[in-house]
Each structure stands twice: as C-alpha cells, then as structure tokens.
Design an enzyme around this catalytic site. Sequence first.
Site, short mmCIF file in Angstrom:
data_model
loop_
_atom_site.label_atom_id
_atom_site.label_comp_id
_atom_site.label_asym_id
_atom_site.label_seq_id
_atom_site.Cartn_x
_atom_site.Cartn_y
_atom_site.Cartn_z
N TRP A 178 0.81 -1.22 0.00
CA TRP A 178 0.00 0.00 0.00
C TRP A 178 0.84 1.27 0.00
O TRP A 178 0.35 2.34 -0.32
CB TRP A 178 -0.90 0.03 1.24
CG TRP A 178 -0.18 -0.27 2.52
CD1 TRP A 178 -0.11 -1.47 3.16
CD2 TRP A 178 0.61 0.64 3.32
NE1 TRP A 178 0.66 -1.38 4.29
CE2 TRP A 178 1.11 -0.09 4.42
CE3 TRP A 178 0.93 1.99 3.20
CZ2 TRP A 178 1.92 0.49 5.39
CZ3 TRP A 178 1.74 2.57 4.18
CH2 TRP A 178 2.22 1.82 5.25
N ASN A 179 2.13 1.20 0.38
CA ASN A 179 2.86 2.43 0.65
C ASN A 179 3.32 3.17 -0.60
O ASN A 179 3.40 4.39 -0.60
CB ASN A 179 4.05 2.15 1.57
CG ASN A 179 5.03 1.17 1.00
OD1 ASN A 179 4.64 0.18 0.37
ND2 ASN A 179 6.31 1.42 1.20
N LYS A 202 -2.21 -8.53 -7.23
CA LYS A 202 -3.09 -8.22 -6.12
C LYS A 202 -2.53 -7.00 -5.39
O LYS A 202 -1.62 -7.11 -4.57
CB LYS A 202 -3.21 -9.38 -5.13
CG LYS A 202 -4.37 -9.18 -4.13
CD LYS A 202 -4.14 -9.86 -2.81
CE LYS A 202 -3.37 -9.01 -1.85
NZ LYS A 202 -4.07 -7.75 -1.45
N GLY A 253 6.63 -6.33 0.71
CA GLY A 253 5.84 -6.18 1.93
C GLY A 253 6.67 -6.53 3.15
O GLY A 253 7.90 -6.41 3.16
N SER A 254 5.99 -7.00 4.18
CA SER A 254 6.66 -7.28 5.44
C SER A 254 7.47 -8.56 5.36
O SER A 254 7.18 -9.46 4.56
CB SER A 254 5.62 -7.41 6.56
OG SER A 254 4.87 -8.60 6.42
N GLU A 275 11.01 -8.12 -1.74
CA GLU A 275 11.60 -6.96 -1.07
C GLU A 275 10.82 -6.76 0.21
O GLU A 275 9.62 -6.51 0.20
CB GLU A 275 11.54 -5.68 -1.92
CG GLU A 275 12.32 -4.57 -1.23
CD GLU A 275 12.13 -3.21 -1.83
OE1 GLU A 275 11.56 -2.34 -1.13
OE2 GLU A 275 12.54 -3.02 -2.98
N LEU A 276 11.54 -6.83 1.34
CA LEU A 276 10.89 -6.90 2.64
C LEU A 276 11.26 -5.69 3.50
O LEU A 276 11.46 -4.61 2.99
CB LEU A 276 11.25 -8.24 3.30
CG LEU A 276 11.01 -9.47 2.38
CD1 LEU A 276 11.47 -10.74 3.07
CD2 LEU A 276 9.55 -9.56 1.96
N CYS A 309 10.27 1.53 2.61
CA CYS A 309 11.16 0.45 3.04
C CYS A 309 12.61 0.90 3.13
O CYS A 309 13.37 0.35 3.94
CB CYS A 309 11.05 -0.73 2.07
SG CYS A 309 9.43 -1.50 2.02
#
Length: 538
Positions: A178-179, A202, A253-254, A275-276, A309
């Site tokens: 979302w960021n 998604k 994401g996370s 990418e976390l 991130c």
Amino acid sequence: MTDVKAPAGPLGTNPVATAPAGARTAADVVTPEVVAQLTRDVVGSGRTANHSPFTGEKLADLPESTPGDVAETYERARAAQRVWAAVPVRTRTAVLLRFHDLLLERQAEVLDLIQLETGKARLHAHEEVQAVALAARHYGRRGAAYLRPRRHTGVVPVLTKATELRHPRGVVGQIAPWNYPLELSVGDALPAFVAGNAVVMKPDTETALTALWARDLLIEAGLDAGVFQVVLGEGPVVGPEVVRHADYVSFTGSTRTGREVAQGAAARLVGVSLELGGKNPLLVLHDADIERAAAGAIRSCFSSAGQLCISTERLYVHESVADLFVARFAERARALRLGNSLAYGADMGSLAGPRQLETVVRHVDEAVAKGATVVAGGVARPDIGPLFYEPTILEGVEPPMAVCSEETFGPVVSVYRFTDEDDVIERANATAYGLNASIWSRDGGRAHALAARLRTGTVNINEAYASAYGTVGAPMGGMKDSGLGRRHGSEGILKYTEAQTVAQQRLLPLAPSFGMDDAGYAAFMSRSLRAMKALGLR
C-alpha cells in the site's frame, strides 16, 4: 478502515500547510464513472471498499475476488500470455515508451489518487511518478538487449556453438503493498511484460485505484488487456491464491508475510523475488557538510511519513558534530509543514492506516517511558487528520526499547552517537535487516570504503535513497531479512525469464572417434584442456 482516535495531548509545533483555493476533493477525483472504468475487468463476486487516510472516509466500493475468481483470472491471463509472448520484443518495449509519455502527460490524475489512497504529500507522490517513468524508459530502451540471445564459448571452441536463450516464465503473480501503490505495482510489472509474461496483480485494497489507473494507462499505451489482470481482496484470502497459480511470484511487503509467500512458492518449486522490511542506518561522519546532511536526513527519514522500506530509522552521528547536527536536524524537522490537500505545498502527509499510527505511538511512548528523550515531534495531530503524526526525533534509545530494533515504518528516527568508524559499521550492521544505508562525508574515498563494509543492498553517499534507487540500470534489493532477488537492471528483468542453453556440436563428437580408444581419447582431451588454459580461453 476502523476508527482511530489519536492520543490525547497538546498539539506539537509543526505548521499546517494551507490548502489552495478551489483545491480538488475526493468527490471530484473518485467519481462513480472513474471507479466503473477502472474496475471493469476485475472479476469479483463480493464487494469491498477503500478509504482515504486524510479523513477516514470511504473512497469507493470495489469488487472483491474469491479463490475461484483468482483461478478464472489466471486462465484468462494464460491465454493472453501465449499470444503476447509471440509479439516481437521491440513491439513490447514500444508499449513502455508510450506509457512513459502518457504517464508524464496525465500525472495529475494519478497524483490525486496516490494522495487520496496513501495520505502522502504531493511531492512524495511525485517520487512514484519519477520512479515509474525511469523504469519505463530503461526497459523500453534496454529491454531487447537484456533479452537477446547470447553466444558463449563452447566446450571445444569452433567445434561447439552455444547460445543462451531467454523465455518468459508465463504468468507472474504479483502482490503489491500500500505504501507506494504506483511504483511498487506497475513499476515492478513493466520488465515482466517486456520479457513476454502476463501479470496477475493483487494490490492492497486500500490503494487499488492507483494500480488500476496504471493498468488502464498501459492498455491505452498498447498493452493487451488480458496480459495485465488485477484481483482484489483480503491478503490472507487472495494472496495465497495468487501464489498458488503463479509461474513466478513478485512480492513487496513485510518480512513476516514474505516468509509465508516464499514457503508457498517453494512448495510449488516456482521462483520468487521478495523486497521486505528495513531498519536502515544513516551515518554522518566527522567531516560531513552538516547543513547538507541535515537536509538529506529530513528526506531520508520523513519522505512519505517514513512509510518507505528504504527510509532511515537509525541515525548515527560522529560525536564531534553531533550537537550541531542534531540542532540543525531538529530545527528542520519542526519546520516541516503538514497538510492534506491535493496540491503541492505540504512537506509531509499522513500515516496510511490505523496500524501504522498504533505502531508509531507504541514505539515512541514506550521509548519515552524507558528513558528516551523526544528532541522533536512525538505527538499526533488530529487537528489535521485522524492519522497525522509529527516528524519525531528520539535520543537515548537503547535495547530493549522496541523502536531500537523493530521496524517502525513511520516518521520516527533514533539518533545514536559514535566516535569510532569500525564501531559504527558494526552497530549499523547489527540488525536482521539489510536493505538501504546512507553515508555523509566530504571524503568520497573513505565513504566508499565504509559503504563496501555495510551489509545492505544499496548504499547512498551524500544522498538519502534516491541516487541508488533511481539508478535503474543497477540492481536494487535487500540482504538478510530484507529479501531475495533484485529489481532494476539486468536482474530486474532476467528474473522473469527461464534461461535455456542450446549447444550445437560440429564436425567431431565429444567422444572417441577416428579409431581412438578410450585411453587415447582421454589423453587427447587432457592435452586439449591444457592447451586451452595456456591460450587463455575462459
């Protein structure tokens, strides 16, 4: 979006940016006609909605996909991908170059959507436009070269001809956060399209309109609509289905969710790029230009309200310049204008959701309760919007304060002082993460030497993050718990391909011939191997 009440207390010092007269509103931008146009191809038998962080109000009703809807979407994408893969690479790259021009021409539309869905300031929304335009230009210009057949020296030069081919993987399943709803959705999909793949994406429901707008623009630029499909719904429901049907998975994401995605992909033996999270360090050396470093730290810590991130959450400053630097940094942080209008002028926007606000409040309040000092910020701003929080600088942060090691993902940075460069490198590396870092020094040679010792995928010298991230010909990604694989450059497109080696043997077989027995053939090959080494063959 659930209602979130900002913690009670006095308002802080940051000024509020004044909205220009006649500024657009959500009702002006997200009309029923726009929503119908953008969601026309989304298969969803349920209904969901997204909301604006600026006010907490609903923006749009959206289709919600079921597991069956995801499977149907993949079937359509596979049929379209077979046709798309047969299209010449130069035709595929031309789509990206047209998309580049359309994006810059119509950027005001998507800037409004990004702001409404993420709550970020308009200048920070424009960073996404810049990043996507750079990626579109790069892969539009270089994509064919990355994918061209490559000759390799055969096992026996002249007699063996070897060629490396690149084939599309098929349908890429992409789960976007979302960021950065433009850059981390379509920005990652562009090289996949050039490589001949279809994409089933998604996006996060709360930022779905931005991703759908980008899809619409790509179709206008010439992309087959079937090649780019979007599914919407709750992550725990739709996300595993996207992984279940994919030929390759791209996830941002996370770290926690990234592990789950990797496990799902591994069970099916399909590739994955991740990418976390990050807990990124910024180092201010004793010889840094303090004014320039303070301005850079503002960008590094508070762009998109710290919900990036690769933004900085740990700031290490040499003791000899720490007092001056912290004073200048705090002065700049307190002067940042907070705002919620669809216009330029605000220096920082809102947090994107209740979970982010809750984490920020928990980290700051716990740190203060355990002895940390608030140098700037430290308060919510409900007078501007339900999820606004001032840019915050902490000193005296120590373990086991959560803000010391956990990713905050908000406008909070902890300042640490150091005297020894070996020590600060060790401290900067003492984290499970390894995504991005920043070093500020007038001595480029020393900065480069220190950069090579940092265990992060990218390092920026005398800049926050944009110099490394914006260099799209070079790889970008994380080490350790910050991820697997890379975006940008050759790795950013070749990961969406399967490599195939085709080797043709000519004249003589790689076996005993012309009456040689096994021992004679072995001796001949041994002499040949020594000769090839002596000739410098690789």
